[in-house]
Motif scaffolding. Structure first.
Motif, PDB file in Angstrom:
ATOM      1  N   ASP A   4       5.778   5.641  -1.183  1.00  0.00           N
ATOM      2  CA  ASP A   4       5.059   5.895  -2.430  1.00  0.00           C
ATOM      3  C   ASP A   4       6.003   6.151  -3.602  1.00  0.00           C
ATOM      4  OD1 ASP A   4       6.084   8.359  -1.810  1.00  0.00           O
ATOM      5  OD2 ASP A   4       4.151   9.407  -1.753  1.00  0.00           O
ATOM      6  N   ALA A  63       7.527   0.555   3.579  1.00  0.00           N
ATOM      7  CA  ALA A  63       6.944   0.845   2.270  1.00  0.00           C
ATOM      8  C   ALA A  63       6.787   2.349   2.121  1.00  0.00           C
ATOM      9  CB  ALA A  63       5.601   0.149   2.133  1.00  0.00           C
ATOM     10  N   SER A  65       0.827  -1.208   0.000  1.00  0.00           N
ATOM     11  CA  SER A  65       0.000   0.000   0.000  1.00  0.00           C
ATOM     12  C   SER A  65       0.858   1.254   0.000  1.00  0.00           C
ATOM     13  CB  SER A  65      -0.910   0.014   1.231  1.00  0.00           C
ATOM     14  OG  SER A  65      -0.154   0.281   2.407  1.00  0.00           O
ATOM     15  N   GLY A  66       2.118   1.130   0.471  1.00  0.00           N
ATOM     16  CA  GLY A  66       3.012   2.280   0.574  1.00  0.00           C
ATOM     17  C   GLY A  66       2.909   3.012   1.882  1.00  0.00           C
ATOM     18  N   GLU A  67       2.251   2.395   2.891  1.00  0.00           N
ATOM     19  CA  GLU A  67       1.963   3.113   4.130  1.00  0.00           C
ATOM     20  C   GLU A  67       2.584   2.500   5.379  1.00  0.00           C
ATOM     21  OE1 GLU A  67      -2.237   2.983   4.361  1.00  0.00           O
ATOM     22  OE2 GLU A  67      -2.583   4.392   2.718  1.00  0.00           O
ATOM     23  N   SER A 106       2.759   2.771  -7.751  1.00  0.00           N
ATOM     24  CA  SER A 106       2.323   3.681  -6.683  1.00  0.00           C
ATOM     25  C   SER A 106       2.906   3.360  -5.323  1.00  0.00           C
ATOM     26  CB  SER A 106       0.787   3.666  -6.585  1.00  0.00           C
ATOM     27  OG  SER A 106       0.328   2.357  -6.287  1.00  0.00           O
ATOM     28  N   ALA A 107       3.597   2.238  -5.189  1.00  0.00           N
ATOM     29  CA  ALA A 107       4.130   1.845  -3.880  1.00  0.00           C
ATOM     30  C   ALA A 107       5.484   1.173  -4.042  1.00  0.00           C
ATOM     31  CB  ALA A 107       3.161   0.907  -3.167  1.00  0.00           C
TER      32      ALA A 107
END
Length: 749
Positions: free
Chosen positions: A717, A715, A583-585, A664-665
């Motif tokens: 973005d 992770a 998720s990139g978070e 995106s991630a």
């Protein structure tokens, strides 16, 4: 093939006379390795097949298992169509799908999902790509036409499949009312035997015996008549007709016509009930003129079902068959005597049904235990090795394959192909099965089926709230290196795949593929995969409720690697599951990696790294507390802070992390340990996962005392994988990784 002298003597002694030509051919096929499991059955008792959820275990067309609500059953079966797929990849693979779907129908179930596990020679070989393309086309054509989604599976390339590919297909069926369950055990004398479906032709003659011998050099031309030809549109009608027959309670028992054709299906049906049959072969509806008794008896023409029907219900069965434009023949009846077949007034078969089905003696074969490989590791540049492993056809994206399969038909697939496991939403229909005019709801909803809706959903449906996770596959590199430990790893990996989506393993079926068992080293490897798979499934408390054995997968190119395909299902509350993509978070954790958590040097044996660069090594030691790890992982995957979970196995952490990155991630990861950089990055110890989480402390607490948890990065973005391994730094953006992983698409499009 023909009956061996030993088998001929046994048959003659039992019958008290010489067998007729039809009897000899029937015994030859039913006593073949493909049907009788003469070399493998003594080993299969190693599998534990009982459990509180198991309704029907091994021995029927498919197994039946209860879901948590107790009122909903699933069926699970698996088959191989290996030799036919070499001779004719399209029809061989297509009819493999058709056969496993009819196994599902014969239990009273509606087929809701397929998985295919495919194994071919080196991808660089033109012939391997020809077989690969033909098999995938056959599977997609048949499955898409009948409206059953193919939702998961595996593809592997290995030099030793060049002369003998493997096509293993499994199917899940749904029974939403226990009263709809049907088995393949004949119930009572006096019932009629009714054949419904396609007309019988001469295709597939001797298919069972063909599947029980090594492939010859000229198999692609000489053995073509032994390959069946499928018609998915008739199969679709058969699926709907079967629903109508079950809806109205017209079927006492059922068996699909597969190996050994009519003779195999009907003799096995009555033998399971300790009964006999009287069949008039000329009554069978035929599509070719002048067929003789042996051809009618043994042809493996597709899309046919044999039903036991009470005499009073025969006319209604014929009406339903006619409604769906299917042939229907009343070919005989169940008796208390022998299995008897007549043709134009002449008795061509008269033998005890149980002797036909179970009279074949087991083979007492020598075996040699495989030797363990010595440690001989190559020296490589880490960046070059990363690109070779991530870009290998074995670990690269299989999107070219699964995008040809309709995984959305029936609107059940919550997690589609390309993840660790598929998730299916299990829905039931209420009991609105009859309308005022007496026609079944299955008949009424034929148009809905054609547009992709699931059966009987023309009425009001009910959500069960159960998600069904489905994983299937094996890794020939693992089992070629170490049959026993590799098979244990296959079971652990499939269980990890399911748990990574938040599901608890429920049950499994297997397809055990091996070479010529008369070779002691080949039989030793086969014994290893049986014991390894059985031991790990027992340890994980996963009953193995059915399966298939395919031996004599041998050719001029040599034997295949011992290949234990496992199809495993698990259950969870709800249909949501964490994705494999970042998720990139969150923070990134590696769970249960022995190389990161200790000074243990992991084995690189069986790895894609060694497959690409040469060398040898022992297979990685499996982690401790494996059952507890799987159970805990299922809970952690469903935690609200979990953002992504991905199984780490084929290709090691290199491939796992590459698969998680997207435009995106991205991720910034540091991997450290006492092992070499290549070992840290490429070893393939199963029973590991990478977790992206917003609460790393909670994950560590959950796994405390169960499995080590290592914090390796975070992770973001960026869309870039920034990876440091020891003293080496690697950086790849998502587009570069995608390009590496698109090797199959580039070569085939």
């Amino acid at each position: 093939m023909s009956l061996s002298d030993q088998d001929h003597d046994l048959v003659t002694a039992e019958l008290g006379r010489e067998p007729t030509p039809a009897e000899a051919a029937l015994f030859e096929n039913l006593w073949s390795e493909h049907c009788a499991y003469r070399s493998s059955r003594p080993l299969l008792s190693a599998f534990e097949s009982e459990g509180e959820d198991v309704v029907v275990g091994p021995g029927d067309d498919a197994a039946v298992v209860a879901l948590p609500d107790g009122d909903t059953y699933i069926t699970l079966g698996i088959e191989s169509h290996n030799h036919p797929s070499y001779v004719d990849p399209f029809d061989g693979a297509a009819t493999g799908v058709g056969g496993i779907v009819r196994d599902t129908l014969s239990m009273g179930a509606y087929p809701i999902a397929l998985a295919d596990s495919l194994y071919f020679g080196d991808f660089d070989r033109e012939h391997s790509r020809y077989l690969f393309e033909g098999v995938v086309e056959g599977i997609s054509h048949y499955g898409n036409c009948i409206g059953v989604p193919t939702v998961t599976g595996s593809v592997a390339f290995h030099d030793d499949y060049e002369g003998n590919p493997l096509v293993n297909v499994s199917c899940i069926g749904l029974i939403d009312d226990p009263d709809r369950l049907v088995t393949a055990e004949a119930q009572e004398p006096g019932s009629k035997l009714v054949l419904v479906g396609n007309a019988t032709g001469r295709d597939g003659l001797g298919g069972a015996s063909f599947a029980s011998e090594d492939l010859a050099e000229d198999a692609e031309t000489e053995d073509r008549p032994a390959v069946q030809v499928g018609d998915p549109y008739t199969e679709k009608l058969l699926i709907e007709a079967n629903e109508a027959l079950i809806d109205e309670g017209l079927i006492e028992s059922a068996r699909d016509l597969g190996a050994a054709g009519l003779g195999g299906a009907t003799s096995e049906l009555v033998a399971k009930g300790s009964l006999g049959a009287h069949i008039e072969l000329e009554r069978v509806h035929q599509r070719e003129p002048n067929m003789n008794a042996l051809e009618i008896l043994l042809a493996e023409s597709q899309e046919r079902m044999a039903y036991e029907v009470k005499p009073d219900n025969v006319d209604r069965v014929a009406e339903i068959a006619d409604r769906y434009d299917l042939g229907c023949s009343v070919i005989g009846e169940v008796t208390e005597g022998n299995y008897v077949c007549e043709f134009d007034g002449e008795t061509v078969v008269d033998a005890p049904a149980e002797f036909l089905g179970d009279g074949a003696p087991f083979n007492d074969l020598d075996s040699v235990e495989p030797s363990q490989p010595e440690r001989d590791l190559p020296e490589t540049d880490l960046a070059d090795a990363f690109e070779a492993v991530v870009g290998s056809p074995n670990t690269a994206s299989k999107r070219w394959v699964y995008r040809q399969y309709d995984h959305e038909v029936q609107v059940r697939t919550a997690t589609p192909p390309g993840d660790d496991a598929a998730i299916l939403a299990i829905r039931e229909a209420r009991a609105e099965r009859s309308s005022a005019d007496g026609s079944s709801s299955a008949e009424q909803s034929s148009a809905d089926h054609s547009s992709g809706q699931s059966p009987r959903e023309d009425g009001e449906s009910r959500e069960t709230g159960t998600g069904l996770a489905y994983s299937a596959g094996a890794d020939p590199n693992w089992t070629d290196t170490a049959p026993y430990d590799g098979a244990r790893a296959v079971a652990l990996e499939n269980a990890t795949n399911v748990a990574a989506k938040g599901a608890t393993p429920l049950t499994a079926v297997n397809c055990l593929n091996g070479g010529n068992p008369e070779k002691p080293d080949v039989y030793g490897g086969f014994k290893g995969i049986v014991d390894g798979l059985a031991d790990m499934c027992a340890e994980l408390d996963v009953p193995v409720v059915g399966g298939n054995v395919s031996l004599y997968n041998d050719s001029n190119a040599g034997p295949i690697p011992p290949t234990p395909t496992l199809a495993l299902v698990g259950t969870k509350d709800g249909y949501d599951a964490p994705p494999a993509a970042l998720s990139g978070e969150g923070e990134l954790l590696v769970v249960n990696d022995r190389a990161l958590a200790s000074d243990t040097a992991p084995g690189l044996g069986g790895s894609e790294y060694l497959a690409q660069h040469g060398g040898s090594d022992g297979f990685p030691t499996l982690p401790d507390d494996r059952a507890a790890f799987v159970e805990t992982l299922a809970d952690v995957a469903d935690h609200e802070a979990t953002r992504a979970v991905h199984d780490a196995s084929h290709g090691g952490l290199a491939v796992t992390l590459a698969e998680m990155v997207s435009e995106s991630a991205g991720a910034d990861v540091a991997i450290e340990g006492d092992a070499s950089e290549a070992e840290l990055l490429f070893h393939e110890q199963p029973g590991r996962v990478v977790i992206e989480t917003a609460d790393a402390d909670a994950v560590a607490a959950a796994f405390e005392g169960v499995a080590p948890v290592e914090r390796v990065g975070a992770a973001d973005d960026s869309g870039t994988l920034s990876l440091s391994v020891g003293d080496t730094a690697l950086d790849y953006d998502a587009s570069e990784i995608s390009d590496l992983r698109s090797v199959i698409e580039r070569e085939l499009e």
